[in-house]
Design a protein around this motif. Sequence first.
Motif, mmCIF file in Angstrom:
data_model
loop_
_atom_site.group_PDB
_atom_site.id
_atom_site.type_symbol
_atom_site.label_atom_id
_atom_site.label_comp_id
_atom_site.label_asym_id
_atom_site.label_seq_id
_atom_site.Cartn_x
_atom_site.Cartn_y
_atom_site.Cartn_z
ATOM 1 N N SER A 161 -20.197 2.870 -21.360
ATOM 2 C CA SER A 161 -21.620 2.964 -21.647
ATOM 3 C C SER A 161 -22.391 3.039 -20.336
ATOM 4 O O SER A 161 -22.167 2.203 -19.459
ATOM 5 C CB SER A 161 -22.058 1.732 -22.452
ATOM 6 O OG SER A 161 -23.445 1.742 -22.660
ATOM 7 N N PRO A 162 -23.282 4.000 -20.130
ATOM 8 C CA PRO A 162 -23.526 5.136 -21.018
ATOM 9 C C PRO A 162 -22.341 6.104 -20.991
ATOM 10 O O PRO A 162 -21.535 6.066 -20.083
ATOM 11 C CB PRO A 162 -24.784 5.770 -20.437
ATOM 12 C CG PRO A 162 -24.758 5.427 -18.982
ATOM 13 C CD PRO A 162 -24.091 4.077 -18.910
ATOM 14 N N SER A 163 -22.277 6.965 -21.983
ATOM 15 C CA SER A 163 -21.146 7.885 -22.102
ATOM 16 C C SER A 163 -21.333 9.164 -21.294
ATOM 17 O O SER A 163 -20.410 9.967 -21.186
ATOM 18 C CB SER A 163 -20.896 8.233 -23.567
ATOM 19 O OG SER A 163 -22.050 8.865 -24.112
#
Length: 176
Positions: A161-163
């Motif tokens: 996260s984030p991707s």
Amino acid sequence: GGENGGVACLFGGGAGAVLGKMIWLSSSMVHCAVPRHGVGNVSVCLADSARRDRVLSNSVLFRFVQSVVGMHLTPSSGPVHGGTPITISGSFETSDTPVMCRIGLRTSKVTFISSSSVTCDTPPTALEGLFAVELTSEGTFSIESNLQFFYHRPLRALRVSPSSGPFSLDVGVTVA
């Protein structure tokens, strides 16, 4: 493993002989606790723990060596499947060249040696946990240390996260 059944490991002979605690690992293998002793070669055999003069096995040679000061282990953990290259830093005399790393009761061959470091790959194990690290040479000597290696289950990333993120910025991500 099992109780000693009145048997101990006998280091040396005569008046200077020292008994070490022993644990049966199997019907043909024991683990001997190495007692404090001066530098030098001694014979080791199994003896009656109540009567040292009653020897119960043939003798093998064990060489007590001077302790290595300032030993350091990198890295100090890895997966149970083994294969993690570890480096033990210290000061090693050429006459005491270690050829095996022992982690717990498992050994692996040394892959690199210099006067200041030894490298070997960790052997596989079925157990997770903290294990003592030693250096040995064909069973004639052992360099004990306070070093320990932690075996853990293989790590597995489940999400990040984030991707996604910008290519050129230093963006931090969390891996869980």
